[in-house]
Motif scaffolding. Structure first.
Motif, PDB file in Angstrom:
ATOM      1  N   PRO A 164      28.633  31.708  46.995  1.00 25.85           N
ATOM      2  CA  PRO A 164      29.557  30.970  47.784  1.00 25.85           C
ATOM      3  C   PRO A 164      30.034  31.602  49.023  1.00 25.85           C
ATOM      4  CG  PRO A 164      29.910  31.550  45.566  1.00 25.85           C
ATOM      5  CD  PRO A 164      28.830  32.213  45.699  1.00 25.85           C
ATOM      6  N   ASN A 165      30.815  30.792  49.770  1.00 29.67           N
ATOM      7  CA  ASN A 165      31.424  31.549  50.929  1.00 29.67           C
ATOM      8  C   ASN A 165      32.044  32.997  50.947  1.00 29.67           C
ATOM      9  OD1 ASN A 165      30.738  28.795  52.091  1.00 29.67           O
ATOM     10  ND2 ASN A 165      32.816  28.148  52.326  1.00 29.67           N
ATOM     11  N   GLY A 166      31.745  33.853  51.529  1.00 32.21           N
ATOM     12  CA  GLY A 166      32.472  35.051  51.844  1.00 32.21           C
ATOM     13  C   GLY A 166      31.949  36.036  50.475  1.00 32.21           C
ATOM     14  N   ALA A 167      30.870  35.605  49.656  1.00 35.23           N
ATOM     15  CA  ALA A 167      30.634  36.413  48.478  1.00 35.23           C
ATOM     16  C   ALA A 167      29.509  37.303  48.928  1.00 35.23           C
ATOM     17  CB  ALA A 167      30.154  35.659  47.531  1.00 35.23           C
ATOM     18  N   LYS A 177      29.262  38.676  43.835  1.00 33.08           N
ATOM     19  CA  LYS A 177      30.644  39.344  43.817  1.00 33.08           C
ATOM     20  C   LYS A 177      31.631  38.743  44.756  1.00 33.08           C
ATOM     21  CE  LYS A 177      28.587  43.740  42.400  1.00 33.08           C
ATOM     22  NZ  LYS A 177      28.404  45.042  43.006  1.00 33.08           N
ATOM     23  N   VAL A 178      32.425  37.798  44.234  1.00 33.97           N
ATOM     24  CA  VAL A 178      33.346  36.995  44.952  1.00 33.97           C
ATOM     25  C   VAL A 178      34.513  38.037  45.326  1.00 33.97           C
ATOM     26  CG1 VAL A 178      34.751  34.807  45.383  1.00 33.97           C
ATOM     27  CG2 VAL A 178      32.356  34.890  44.052  1.00 33.97           C
ATOM     28  N   PRO A 179      35.015  37.848  46.809  1.00 39.23           N
ATOM     29  CA  PRO A 179      36.249  38.772  46.893  1.00 39.23           C
ATOM     30  C   PRO A 179      37.412  38.415  46.167  1.00 39.23           C
ATOM     31  CG  PRO A 179      35.149  38.344  48.827  1.00 39.23           C
ATOM     32  CD  PRO A 179      34.379  37.553  47.786  1.00 39.23           C
ATOM     33  N   ALA A 180      38.451  39.192  45.741  1.00 35.41           N
ATOM     34  CA  ALA A 180      39.751  38.762  45.161  1.00 35.41           C
ATOM     35  C   ALA A 180      40.457  38.185  46.095  1.00 35.41           C
ATOM     36  CB  ALA A 180      40.200  40.059  44.587  1.00 35.41           C
TER      37      ALA A 180
END
Length: 210
Positions: A164-167, A177-180
């Motif tokens: 995903p975008n930004g992961a 690991k998707v940012p919180a």
């Protein structure tokens, strides 16, 4: 008056050199980048070969130029691949980009990266990278995957699923690991925002497999 195609092409080549100087703290000058950076040379060779590839009569010369570039730089980029602006290949040795791969703008690829396929069937079989994607050294991104904008792939990761975008994707096989989500921005009228954790040093993405 619009620039001629030749002038626009030369401006694109200069842009490739300038982004390498801007991103690499070891770059002493633009001249040193132009003369001694194999990653920049590989991108330049690709851009010429890709332009040639558009003509069926020039496809064999384009492949020959690609082969010569691999021998000269250690980087193999198929002329049919689609690469955006300001790609920086750091070091570059052993990097491979397949024929149906697509790379967005402002991406950073390290040595040993493979944007490869998992099948010999015709059609789309290589990954698509969005804008501002960073792929760490030795990472393998395999198949017709989508790597979202601002995503980061850890060194030596093997990626077989979309990111995903930004992961941040690390491990074998890679896990995302998707940012919180971040606290609401006071200037955004209460809307929450989701942004990746800033990583100052690409070495923080390294996850070696022993």
């Amino acid at each position: 008056m619009a620039d001629s195609p030749a002038r626009a092409f030369l401006r694109l080549l200069r842009e490739d050199a300038e982004v390498a100087r801007a991103q690499d703290p070891a770059a002493d000058s633009l001249l040193s980048v132009v003369l001694t950076y194999p990653g920049v040379h590989a991108v330049w060779h690709y851009r010429l070969a890709h332009a040639m590839w558009q003509s069926p009569l020039l496809r064999m010369p384009a492949r020959m130029l690609s082969l010569a570039s691999r021998l000269f730089t250690g980087v193999e980029i198929h002329p049919a691949a689609r690469i955006g602006r300001r790609l920086f290949i750091d070091h570059g040795m052993g990097l491979v980009i397949g024929a149906t791969a697509e790379v967005g703008d402002d991406c950073l690829l390290f040595h040993g990266v493979t944007l490869g396929g998992r099948t010999m069937n015709p059609g789309k079989r290589h990954p698509t990278l969005g804008d501002r994607v960073m792929v760490g050294s030795g990472a393998k991104v395999l198949g017709p995957l989508w790597i979202g904008d601002d995503a980061k792939i850890g060194a030596n990761a093997v990626v077989t699923k979309d990111v995903p975008n930004g992961a941040v994707a690390v491990g074998v096989p890679a896990k995302n690991k998707v940012p919180a989500a971040q606290p609401p921005d006071p200037t955004s009228n209460g809307r929450s925002r989701s942004t990746p954790r800033t990583i100052e040093d690409p070495s923080q993405l390294i996850e070696y497999v022993i």
